[in-house]
Design a protein around this motif. Sequence first.
Motif, mmCIF file in Angstrom:
data_model
loop_
_atom_site.group_PDB
_atom_site.id
_atom_site.type_symbol
_atom_site.label_atom_id
_atom_site.label_comp_id
_atom_site.label_asym_id
_atom_site.label_seq_id
_atom_site.Cartn_x
_atom_site.Cartn_y
_atom_site.Cartn_z
ATOM 1 N N GLY A 105 0.826 -1.218 0.000
ATOM 2 C CA GLY A 105 0.000 0.000 0.000
ATOM 3 C C GLY A 105 0.853 1.259 0.000
ATOM 4 N N GLN A 106 1.928 1.237 0.803
ATOM 5 C CA GLN A 106 2.838 2.390 0.830
ATOM 6 C C GLN A 106 3.526 2.577 -0.518
ATOM 7 O OE1 GLN A 106 5.512 1.637 4.086
ATOM 8 N NE2 GLN A 106 4.038 2.284 5.657
ATOM 9 N N LEU A 107 3.903 1.456 -1.160
ATOM 10 C CA LEU A 107 4.546 1.530 -2.475
ATOM 11 C C LEU A 107 3.597 2.124 -3.510
ATOM 12 C CD1 LEU A 107 6.902 0.901 -4.389
ATOM 13 C CD2 LEU A 107 5.947 -1.401 -4.672
ATOM 14 N N GLU A 108 2.359 1.677 -3.502
ATOM 15 C CA GLU A 108 1.367 2.196 -4.450
ATOM 16 C C GLU A 108 1.119 3.677 -4.196
ATOM 17 O OE1 GLU A 108 -2.064 -0.349 -4.224
ATOM 18 O OE2 GLU A 108 -0.953 -2.066 -5.036
ATOM 19 N N ALA A 109 1.026 4.075 -2.943
ATOM 20 C CA ALA A 109 0.826 5.493 -2.618
ATOM 21 C C ALA A 109 2.030 6.318 -3.073
ATOM 22 C CB ALA A 109 0.598 5.669 -1.118
ATOM 23 N N GLU B 171 2.026 9.277 -5.811
ATOM 24 C CA GLU B 171 2.574 10.599 -5.476
ATOM 25 C C GLU B 171 3.685 10.984 -6.459
ATOM 26 O OE1 GLU B 171 4.032 13.060 -1.516
ATOM 27 O OE2 GLU B 171 3.903 10.877 -1.432
ATOM 28 N N THR B 172 4.518 10.036 -6.840
ATOM 29 C CA THR B 172 5.584 10.288 -7.810
ATOM 30 C C THR B 172 4.983 10.700 -9.151
ATOM 31 O OG1 THR B 172 7.025 8.696 -6.728
ATOM 32 C CG2 THR B 172 7.563 9.259 -9.001
ATOM 33 N N ALA B 173 3.946 10.012 -9.584
ATOM 34 C CA ALA B 173 3.278 10.348 -10.847
ATOM 35 C C ALA B 173 2.673 11.749 -10.775
ATOM 36 C CB ALA B 173 2.203 9.313 -11.169
ATOM 37 N N LYS B 174 2.108 12.079 -9.615
ATOM 38 C CA LYS B 174 1.525 13.409 -9.426
ATOM 39 C C LYS B 174 2.604 14.486 -9.538
ATOM 40 C CE LYS B 174 0.228 15.835 -5.504
ATOM 41 N NZ LYS B 174 -0.243 15.870 -4.138
ATOM 42 N N TYR B 175 3.742 14.268 -8.882
ATOM 43 C CA TYR B 175 4.827 15.252 -8.926
ATOM 44 C C TYR B 175 5.451 15.344 -10.321
ATOM 45 C CZ TYR B 175 4.605 15.760 -3.864
ATOM 46 O OH TYR B 175 4.196 16.030 -2.599
ATOM 47 N N LYS B 176 5.534 14.221 -11.007
ATOM 48 C CA LYS B 176 6.057 14.228 -12.378
ATOM 49 C C LYS B 176 5.129 15.048 -13.278
ATOM 50 C CE LYS B 176 7.382 11.283 -16.228
ATOM 51 N NZ LYS B 176 7.458 9.927 -16.764
ATOM 52 N N ASP B 177 3.816 14.842 -13.136
ATOM 53 C CA ASP B 177 2.849 15.606 -13.919
ATOM 54 C C ASP B 177 2.959 17.098 -13.616
ATOM 55 O OD1 ASP B 177 0.475 15.742 -15.704
ATOM 56 O OD2 ASP B 177 -0.517 16.443 -13.861
ATOM 57 N N GLN B 178 3.080 17.438 -12.326
ATOM 58 C CA GLN B 178 3.237 18.849 -11.945
ATOM 59 C C GLN B 178 4.515 19.436 -12.532
ATOM 60 O OE1 GLN B 178 3.060 18.948 -7.666
ATOM 61 N NE2 GLN B 178 0.825 19.031 -7.607
ATOM 62 N N CYS B 179 5.581 18.661 -12.527
ATOM 63 C CA CYS B 179 6.861 19.119 -13.075
ATOM 64 C C CYS B 179 6.732 19.372 -14.576
ATOM 65 C CB CYS B 179 7.947 18.083 -12.785
ATOM 66 S SG CYS B 179 9.560 18.535 -13.444
#
Length: 188
Positions: free
Chosen positions: A37-41, A45-53
């Motif tokens: 669950g932590q890995l998926e979260a 979160e990584t995908a979200k930050y990549k999109d924001q970047c």
Amino acid sequence: MSKAHDKHSHPAPNSGDKDATSSAGAPPSADTEALQGQLEAALLETAKYKDQCLRSMADLDNFRRRAARDMEETRRTASAALLEDLLPALDNLRLGLQSAMQAHPEAKAVIDGIKLIADQLRSILTQHGLKEIDPLGQAFDAKFHEAVAEQPSDKIAEGHVLQVLRPGYVLNDRLLRAASVVVSAGKK
């Protein structure tokens, strides 16, 4: 083997160890599920930050292009104001040369020198995007010509420019001043 070496050794997969055989077929433990669950979260979160970047980089590129375009437009606008102020001086120079050529042919050397200066000035202005509108003989176009009179003519077709009283100017495809013209009314 020493006891220190035994401490770090791992049991063989089919060594008969009770923990090894029970974990292979048993459902994942609560710790494993929590870690999953932590890995998926973390991946979300990584995908979200990549999109924001990526969005921020695109916004920065758009800002740079817009700033360059605005700076070029500001430069053109500033040039336009200066050139509009210079147009009457260009007109007076042209009229003065015409008058001097007619009234003082003996001053040809001086007149030729002033012509060279006038040509040099026109050349510099042309390099900066200024184009003279000289519509003699062309069809009248209200976008670029200002009709101040209409006269009959046997040589110039009706609706065409018979005489240019004052040339017009375009700066980088933007009209600075319309050409003042006399339009042909055609044959009498």
